[in-house]
Design a protein around this motif. Structure first.
Motif, short mmCIF file in Angstrom:
data_model
loop_
_atom_site.label_atom_id
_atom_site.label_comp_id
_atom_site.label_asym_id
_atom_site.label_seq_id
_atom_site.Cartn_x
_atom_site.Cartn_y
_atom_site.Cartn_z
N ASP A 183 -5.43 -16.13 3.85
CA ASP A 183 -6.17 -17.65 3.16
C ASP A 183 -7.17 -17.12 2.80
OD1 ASP A 183 -6.32 -19.95 3.49
OD2 ASP A 183 -7.10 -20.20 5.82
N GLY A 184 -7.54 -16.87 2.21
CA GLY A 184 -8.95 -16.59 1.51
C GLY A 184 -9.98 -15.55 2.20
N ARG A 185 -9.94 -14.76 3.27
CA ARG A 185 -10.22 -14.36 4.30
C ARG A 185 -10.17 -13.01 3.91
NH1 ARG A 185 -7.67 -16.20 9.45
NH2 ARG A 185 -5.67 -15.74 8.20
N ALA A 186 -9.64 -12.61 2.69
CA ALA A 186 -9.33 -11.01 2.19
C ALA A 186 -9.26 -10.69 1.07
CB ALA A 186 -9.08 -9.78 2.68
N ARG A 187 -9.78 -9.79 0.09
CA ARG A 187 -9.16 -9.38 -1.14
C ARG A 187 -7.86 -8.13 -0.78
NH1 ARG A 187 -14.44 -8.90 -2.33
NH2 ARG A 187 -14.44 -6.71 -3.19
N PRO A 188 -6.79 -8.26 -1.31
CA PRO A 188 -6.12 -7.64 -1.50
C PRO A 188 -5.89 -6.60 -2.25
CG PRO A 188 -5.22 -9.82 -1.72
CD PRO A 188 -6.18 -9.83 -1.85
N TYR A 189 -5.51 -5.52 -2.05
CA TYR A 189 -5.48 -4.26 -3.02
C TYR A 189 -3.57 -3.55 -2.56
CZ TYR A 189 -9.55 -5.54 -4.86
OH TYR A 189 -10.67 -5.87 -5.95
N LEU A 190 -2.58 -3.80 -3.74
CA LEU A 190 -1.62 -3.09 -2.62
C LEU A 190 -1.32 -2.15 -3.31
CD1 LEU A 190 0.83 -6.26 -2.39
CD2 LEU A 190 -0.71 -5.18 -0.65
N PHE A 191 -0.73 -0.70 -2.61
CA PHE A 191 -0.33 0.50 -3.65
C PHE A 191 0.22 0.79 -2.86
CE2 PHE A 191 -3.01 3.34 -1.75
CZ PHE A 191 -4.45 2.96 -1.03
N GLY A 192 0.79 2.02 -3.20
CA GLY A 192 2.34 2.89 -1.94
C GLY A 192 2.86 3.45 -2.72
N HIS A 193 4.36 3.80 -2.18
CA HIS A 193 5.02 4.52 -2.25
C HIS A 193 6.51 3.96 -1.97
CE1 HIS A 193 2.22 7.74 -0.38
NE2 HIS A 193 2.21 7.06 0.27
N LEU A 194 6.76 3.20 -3.15
CA LEU A 194 7.71 2.38 -3.22
C LEU A 194 9.13 2.45 -2.94
CD1 LEU A 194 7.65 -0.70 -3.77
CD2 LEU A 194 8.39 -0.14 -6.71
N ALA A 195 9.92 3.86 -2.85
CA ALA A 195 11.12 4.38 -2.82
C ALA A 195 11.28 3.66 -1.28
CB ALA A 195 11.20 5.83 -3.02
N GLU A 196 10.21 4.17 -0.19
CA GLU A 196 10.37 3.66 0.94
C GLU A 196 9.86 2.29 1.60
OE1 GLU A 196 9.85 7.56 0.04
OE2 GLU A 196 7.91 7.28 0.37
N GLY A 197 9.39 1.92 0.17
CA GLY A 197 8.79 0.05 0.78
C GLY A 197 7.56 0.40 1.51
N ASN A 198 7.15 1.59 1.20
CA ASN A 198 5.60 1.61 2.12
C ASN A 198 4.53 1.25 1.09
OD1 ASN A 198 3.18 4.91 3.10
ND2 ASN A 198 3.54 3.01 3.29
N VAL A 199 3.87 0.33 1.91
CA VAL A 199 2.67 -0.89 1.19
C VAL A 199 1.99 -0.44 2.18
CG1 VAL A 199 2.22 -2.96 -0.12
CG2 VAL A 199 4.59 -3.10 0.59
N HIS A 200 0.36 0.51 0.73
CA HIS A 200 -1.13 0.04 1.96
C HIS A 200 -1.36 -1.19 1.18
CE1 HIS A 200 0.09 3.98 3.00
NE2 HIS A 200 0.19 4.92 1.91
N VAL A 201 -1.53 -1.71 2.53
CA VAL A 201 -2.91 -3.14 1.99
C VAL A 201 -3.60 -2.98 2.48
CG1 VAL A 201 -2.44 -5.33 2.83
CG2 VAL A 201 -0.29 -4.35 2.88
N ASN A 202 -4.58 -1.92 1.20
CA ASN A 202 -6.57 -2.43 1.75
C ASN A 202 -7.14 -3.38 1.30
OD1 ASN A 202 -7.37 0.81 1.51
ND2 ASN A 202 -4.68 0.55 1.74
N LEU A 203 -7.35 -4.03 2.62
CA LEU A 203 -8.21 -5.75 2.40
C LEU A 203 -9.47 -5.45 2.50
CD1 LEU A 203 -6.15 -6.92 5.28
CD2 LEU A 203 -5.78 -7.98 2.75
N LEU A 204 -10.08 -6.22 1.44
CA LEU A 204 -11.85 -5.89 1.13
C LEU A 204 -12.50 -6.94 1.23
CD1 LEU A 204 -12.09 -3.66 -2.34
CD2 LEU A 204 -12.92 -3.33 0.30
N GLY A 205 -13.96 -7.18 1.29
CA GLY A 205 -14.72 -8.21 1.93
C GLY A 205 -14.12 -9.52 3.46
N THR A 206 -13.35 -8.46 4.28
CA THR A 206 -13.17 -9.20 5.13
C THR A 206 -13.96 -9.40 6.14
OG1 THR A 206 -10.24 -8.30 5.45
CG2 THR A 206 -10.98 -9.03 7.38
#
Ligand code: MLT
Ligand code: ZN
Length: 454
Positions: A359-382
């Motif tokens: 809801d506009g409270r953070a800028r998300p950057y998603l990356f990670g280890h896709l085969a395991e469904g492992n997402v690193h949700v890094n949030l900036l500006g919160t």
């Protein structure tokens, strides 16, 4: 016992130069490398071997001083730095950095907890061996820290997490008892799996001092490819297709937003002429050259652009776009790091729901280890006052979708208050009972993993 007396007792064991009381000397042990977690240690103590660890624990127990074991301080959930209270003794294991000979028949090596992953790799690779776990922080991450946090990394798809690659451990309990499970036999069915229990215990049950590691023969041939695709759904479909290849070792994703940050921070040239929504980095390794089977598996796939790396220099060039995300994010701010697993089929839906959850409270950057469904949700500006609500919104969505609120970084201090989202009350009570049995005074890593005694 006052700090000066405690320092004197510890210095008698480890030598005065290995008890750090001065603020300047303590500083590197008191802040994690994202800059998010920082605190104040009563002292930092650097023992050289297991016998000294036993003595250090004895002295700290007598002084009723909480002890925080620390490896390379590359953890991402605040479990490796002391709290602001200033009462914890940081027990650095970095000096326990020895390694025994490679045992080619058993496919094992015994290492000290303080050996870094890259030092281990430097020892193994020229001799044709490999340790199954690899991760971007390899130059600082220590084997002890990786075991304590059951680190995952980039090759889980082929070799499993750290747990699957540890055959045995040596550890010291809070009361100074040494548990020696270093034999690491392939078959040993004699009761509770103490090694398995200590892997991933995040410094709360014992201080890990040495490990017997499983080794695999180093595959002689490697090929990597960076594939640009339309969406996360396209990337997950591609991973599902590529998993048919036995030699697939790594399948990592990142997005246009993350790549832009990496390019800005590193000055690297863009991998393709145009920008694309999602990128998938894959690597195959085998005794034979896996290039043909990778090309075959990609035939007819929905790929916008591709770059293939056949030699080590090119492979590292492509890997940098993915591996340098963490430092690029640190340079852009102090990210709020969430690290989740979702069933693969749920992943695109999760990514689509994220803007609404934030809801506009953070800028998300998603990356990670896709085969395991492992997402690193890094949030900036919160904003600090939004961090808890934002974390809860994301982690609840993950739990509701049948995922895990911590895929590979562990719980640490950062996620201790969300543990109930991933574990039942009965499980948490069982964990508390184990903690109390092995560390009755709760002296080891207090506040990590289990926020309190309940
Ligand atoms: C990585 O895979 O690079 C780290 O685990 C992720 C992170 O820094 O969030
Ligand atoms: Zn990761």
């Amino acid at each position: 016992m006052d700090a000066e007396r405690l320092a004197r007792h510890l210095a008698a064991v480890v030598g005065p130069t290995h008890v750090l009381a001065d603020a300047g000397l303590r500083a590197p042990y008191e802040t994690d490398f994202t800059g998010r977690y920082t605190g104040r240690a009563r002292l930092v103590v650097r023992p050289a071997d297991t016998a000294q660890v036993v003595e250090v624990l004895r002295i700290c127990r007598e002084a009723e001083a909480p002890v925080l074991p620390q490896g390379g301080n590359t953890g991402l959930v605040g479990g490796s730095v002391p709290t602001a209270a200033g009462d914890q003794v940081v027990l650095s294991l970095r000096r326990l950095d020895g390694a025994g000979p490679i045992d080619p028949d058993a496919r094992r090596i015994t290492v000290g907890a303080g050996l870094t992953l890259s030092a281990l790799q430097g020892r193994l690779r020229p001799r044709g061996w490999e340790f199954g776990v690899d991760l971007a922080s390899r130059d600082s991450a220590t084997l002890g820290g990786m075991i304590a946090t059951n680190a995952g990394g980039e090759r889980v798809l082929r070799y499993g997490t750290t747990r699957a690659n540890v055959a045995g451990l040596e550890a010291v309990l809070a009361d100074g008892t040494v548990l020696d499970r270093l034999a690491g036999l392939p078959k040993d069915n004699t009761g509770y799996d103490l090694t398995g229990l200590l892997v991933g215990s995040e410094g709360t049950l014992a201080v890990l001092t040495a490990a017997r590691l499983r080794l695999v023969p180093r595959p002689g041939h490697r090929v990597a490819a960076l594939l640009a695709v339309d969406s996360l759904a396209a990337a997950t479909a591609l991973v599902t297709r590529l998993r048919r290849i036995d030699s697939l070792e790594l399948a990592e994703f990142f997005t246009a937003e993350g790549l832009a940050l990496v390019l800005e921070h590193t000055g690297l040239p863009a991998p393709f002429r145009a920008a694309h929504p999602v990128y998938l980095l894959v690597e195959c390794a085998a005794r034979h050259d896996p290039a043909d089977e990778l090309a075959e598996a990609l035939e007819g796939a929905d790929v916008r652009d591709a770059a293939v790396a056949l030699d080590a220099v090119d492979r590292h060039r492509l890997a940098a776009y993915r591996e340098r995300h963490t430092e690029a994010l640190n340079a852009a701010g102090t990210p709020l790091k969430l690290d989740v697993t979702l069933p693969l089929a749920e992943l695109p839906g999760f990514a689509a729901a994220l803007p609404g959850l934030l809801d506009g409270r953070a800028r998300p950057y998603l990356f990670g280890h896709l085969a395991e469904g492992n997402v690193h949700v890094n949030l900036l500006g919160t904003a600090p006052e939004d961090e808890d609500a934002v974390s809860l919104a994301v982690l609840r969505r993950v739990a509701d979708a049948g995922g895990s609120i911590s895929a590979e970084h562990g719980i640490g201090r950062a996620k201790a208050r969300y543990l109930h989202l991933g574990r039942s009350a009965a499980e948490i009570a069982a964990m508390r009972a184990v903690k109390t049995a092995l560390d009755p005074a709760w002296l080891l890593s207090p506040g990590t993993l289990l926020a309190d005694r309940g």
